[in-house]
Design a protein around this motif. Structure first.
Motif, short mmCIF file in Angstrom:
data_model
loop_
_atom_site.label_atom_id
_atom_site.label_comp_id
_atom_site.label_asym_id
_atom_site.label_seq_id
_atom_site.Cartn_x
_atom_site.Cartn_y
_atom_site.Cartn_z
N ILE A 343 -5.49 2.96 15.76
CA ILE A 343 -5.80 1.55 15.55
C ILE A 343 -4.91 0.70 16.45
O ILE A 343 -3.68 0.79 16.38
N PHE A 346 -1.86 -2.32 15.24
CA PHE A 346 -1.81 -2.30 13.78
C PHE A 346 -0.52 -2.94 13.27
O PHE A 346 -0.51 -3.57 12.20
N ASN A 350 0.22 -5.55 10.22
CA ASN A 350 1.20 -5.27 9.17
C ASN A 350 2.18 -6.42 9.02
O ASN A 350 2.57 -6.79 7.91
N LEU A 362 -5.78 -0.41 6.00
CA LEU A 362 -5.97 1.01 6.26
C LEU A 362 -7.03 1.60 5.35
O LEU A 362 -7.86 2.41 5.78
N ARG A 381 -6.69 11.20 7.46
CA ARG A 381 -5.63 10.30 7.92
C ARG A 381 -4.51 11.18 8.44
O ARG A 381 -3.88 11.91 7.67
N ASP A 385 -1.23 4.83 11.37
CA ASP A 385 -2.50 4.17 11.65
C ASP A 385 -3.40 5.06 12.51
O ASP A 385 -4.22 4.54 13.28
#
Length: 744
Positions: A343, A346, A350, A362, A381, A385
């Motif tokens: 990503i 990210f 955040n 997420l 995952r 990210d």
């Protein structure tokens, strides 16, 4: 009610009903040929007997409570007696009178159903039937009175009733003695929360209250259930071996308890084979509720192979599924695609939404990615990210990746705001790029880093990516180490006023002298720092080091620092800069922040707010690399900036490219009209200096003036220069650092 534990009431009633139906059917089949009574009597009695059996079977299945069961037993016993009397009267004229002893079965069955009272009532019913039959034989048919025969039949009935009553009394006394012996002990243990069940002949003879509380049934209901219905797992998997084990030997195992609501309770059981009583096999089950432990264990097992935030498989489960997918691939569907998804930016999300908001994003990204995958695909995952998708038999991996990116960009709501995350995808294929799970994931990751470096949304693995990916990872680790151990340094390049030759400021430039690699060019590690988020930490370090150095010069030139987009998006940036200025007592206007034109144009409203805040605390703003962002100076006038720096590409090209000179000239003229200072960077020769002087440029920077140098050399450079004063246009600046004094 069934009082003999070895006789299951349901089984008894089903057997009797079946006997009625079978007997009625046989009666219809052979009765007309062997009896001298009318055919109508035969048919009527046979149909009635079959119907009676069916109705009794139906009512038996619907009986529920103990009271309804006893009422049913009384009713069906009375009906049996009525049918027996009817049969006896119908056949009194026939030699089949000898069938009368069959009525003795009524006494036995009534005893099973209703106990001693039922046996005596059935014996009395038989007495009435035998006397009525005898009277009918004498009066209606003219048979002689057979008093001994009648007395014998009546005597057998009462003797049977008395015998059964005695057996039942002894059975109840024995059961009561056993209960008086072990029930207080079991009840005491039950108070400790133990689940106690004592089975006799496969039926619960004792059930603790704890079992009732756990299952939702009453103790009375549980006692009517076979152990096989209560402890289904125990009976099918464990109880049979228990029944054959030696007395007193305990078996320990886990089992399941069926609950009334359909749920399952997990229990830990100790089953012991007890000494038999009256020929009955007995077992003691002591259980402990371990449902919470089993649920917690299942959750721990799930978390061991799943991500706690998104619920997706983690690295361990991904590796297992990928290996299975590779093994399952065939010649017809040989391709397995691995998509490594990172990503973009990210950390910015955040910082903007906080860690809770980042987690929410997420989770939304995971849900959106799952929507694009098929039933045979796996999404995991991987870390932070980064996600990994395994596409089994995916021949159009690139198309699937494009669909994935498109769905992400549609927007995800986080904390009431819609964001449109972007991602970079690296693709590796099996068997072309490897046959092992770790190899495929690593190569997809390398392809992703290559794509990110080339500003491409999707990258396909190539052998060259291995070196690049490994080198980048190693360099990133070294950069983290450099930050932690102070390996980074600042070099300063002077900026002078062209009209006076005075050094008005120095630009702070990050340098990294690696212990083994030597000098690492900024173009190698700055983009890496941007991607990893380390640029923020580097930016704060540069700010603190530059202001400290500026303070050490005591009235010397100002200092400028470069800020990246990630630095600009840091919450509290203005407060951090104000704190550094106050700590080192930096005068207003001595610190300049340089922001590239492209960054200013990306979020102009945010930049106006930030630069206004910085101007209020005495920080100047400069537009760096002007000419590369396709914006007009009139638009930049909206921003609180004080100067523009013409990109070195235009400055270096002025002598040979008339178009570049035109751009520089127009920029200088328009900037002056707007009240902005103009800085030309990248001046490397006298000709370029002279041209810029002629065009009226305000400030100059480049190797022709001085190379970047450490802070201590800047002090010497400033000290050794002649005193500043008005300079004739076209003259060489007062002092020029000799080439090679410090690496650029």
């Amino acid at each position: 009610m069934n009082v003999l534990p070895e006789i299951e009431r349901e089984r008894l009633e089903r057997a009797i009903s079946a006997a009625r139906i079978v007997g009625g059917s046989l009666w219809l089949a052979v009765g007309p040929f062997v009896l001298n009574i009318g055919l109508g009597f035969v048919l009527t009695f046979g149909v009635m007997l079959i119907a009676y059996g069916l109705v009794a079977l139906r009512f038996d299945r619907t009986s529920g409570s103990l009271r309804s069961e006893r009422r049913f037993a009384q009713m069906v016993t009375a009906a049996d007696a009525s049918f027996a009397l009817l049969a006896l009267l119908l056949f009194s004229s026939d030699p089949a009178w000898t069938v009368a002893p069959v009525m003795m079965q009524l006494v036995i069955i009534a005893a099973f159903r209703l106990g001693a009272g039922g046996a005596y009532a059935a014996a009395a019913s038989n007495t009435v039937g035998y006397l009525a039959g005898t009277w009918l034989r004498v009066v209606a048919y003219g048979y002689p009175l057979g008093i001994p025969d009648v007395a014998l039949l009546i005597g057998f009935s009462w003797m049977t009733a008395v015998l059964l009553a005695g057996i039942l009394r002894e059975s109840r006394a024995l059961r009561q003695a056993r209960q008086d012996l072990y029930e207080p002990l079991l009840a005491a243990q039950s108070q400790l929360g133990e689940l106690i069940v004592v089975s006799e002949g496969g039926l619960p003879a004792y059930v603790s209250d704890a079992v009732a509380e756990l299952t939702g049934y009453t103790v009375s209901e549980l006692k009517r259930l076979p152990v096989s219905a209560l402890f289904s797992t125990i009976v099918t998997a464990e109880a049979a071996p228990v029944e054959t084990d030696a007395v007193g030997v305990a078996r320990h195992f886990e089992a399941s308890l069926a609950r009334r609501d359909g749920a399952t309770a997990h229990v830990e059981v100790s089953a012991t084979h007890l000494p038999p009583t009256g020929g009955l096999q007995r077992s003691l089950f002591i259980a402990r509720d371990i449902t919470e432990r089993k649920v917690a264990q299942a959750e721990l097992e799930r978390l061991a192979i799943h991500d706690g935030l998104t619920g997706l498989p983690n690295k361990a489960l991904l590796r297992d599924r990928l290996e299975r997918t590779i093994l399952a691939s065939t010649d017809e569907s040989p391709m397995v695609a691995v998509l490594y998804i990172n990503i973009d930016r990210f950390k910015d999300y955040n910082d903007a939404f906080g860690h809770a908001g980042g987690d929410e994003l997420l989770a939304g990204i995971a849900s959106r990615l799952l929507e694009t995958l098929g039933p045979g695909d796996t999404l995991a995952r991987y870390e932070g990210d980064e996600f990994v998708a395994v596409l089994g038999g995916a021949e159009q991996a690139a198309d699937r990746a494009e669909e994935l990116l498109r769905r992400l960009a549609e927007g995800i709501v986080v904390r009431g705001r819609t964001v449109h995350p972007q991602a970079t995808v690296g693709i590796s294929l099996a068997p072309q790029h490897g046959h092992e799970a770790e190899t495929l994931v690593r190569r997809a990751e390398a392809a992703m880093y290559t794509a990110k470096r080339m500003s491409m949304p999707i990258g396909h693995y190539a052998p060259a990516d291995d070196n690049n990916g490994g080198e980048r990872i190693a360099l990133l680790n070294d950069l983290r180490h450099a930050l932690e151990h102070g390996e980074l340094r600042l070099a300063y390049q002077p900026i002078i006023a062209m009209s006076t030759g005075e050094c008005v400021s120095v630009e702070s430039l990050v340098r990294w002298q690696h212990p083994t690699r030597g000098a690492v060019p900024p173009m190698d590690f700055i983009p890496l720092a941007e991607e990893s988020g380390l640029i923020r930490q580097i930016g704060l370090w540069v700010l603190g080091e530059a202001t400290r150095t500026c303070a050490s010069w005591r009235g010397g030139p100002g200092v400028s620092v470069n800020l990246s987009m990630r630095n600009l998006q840091m919450p509290g940036l203005g407060a951090a800069i104000a704190s550094a200025l106050e700590m080192w007592r930096i005068p207003r206007g001595a610190l300049t922040v340089e922001i590239t034109e492209s960054l200013l144009m990306r979020e102009p409203d945010r930049m106006i707010e930030l630069l206004t805040e910085l101007e209020e605390i005495g920080v100047r703003a400069s537009v760096d690399d002007y000419g590369t962002g396709y914006s007009s100076l009139a638009y930049l006038k909206r921003l609180p900036v004080r100067e523009v720096k013409i990109d070195r590409a235009f400055v270096a090209d002025m002598a040979t490219n008339a178009h570049s000179e035109t751009i520089v000239r127009s920029t200088i003229d328009l900037a002056h009209d707007l009240g902005l200072l103009v800085v030309a960077e990248g001046i490397e020769d006298q000709a370029t200096w002279d041209t810029l002087w002629a065009l009226g440029c305000d400030r100059a920077q480049g190797y022709f003036i001085a190379r970047p140098m450490p802070a201590e050399e800047v002090r010497a450079w400033l000290r050794d220069r002649p005193s500043a004063g008005p300079a004739d246009r076209g003259a060489r600046p007062h002092a020029v650092a000799q080439p090679g004094r410090i690496s650029a």
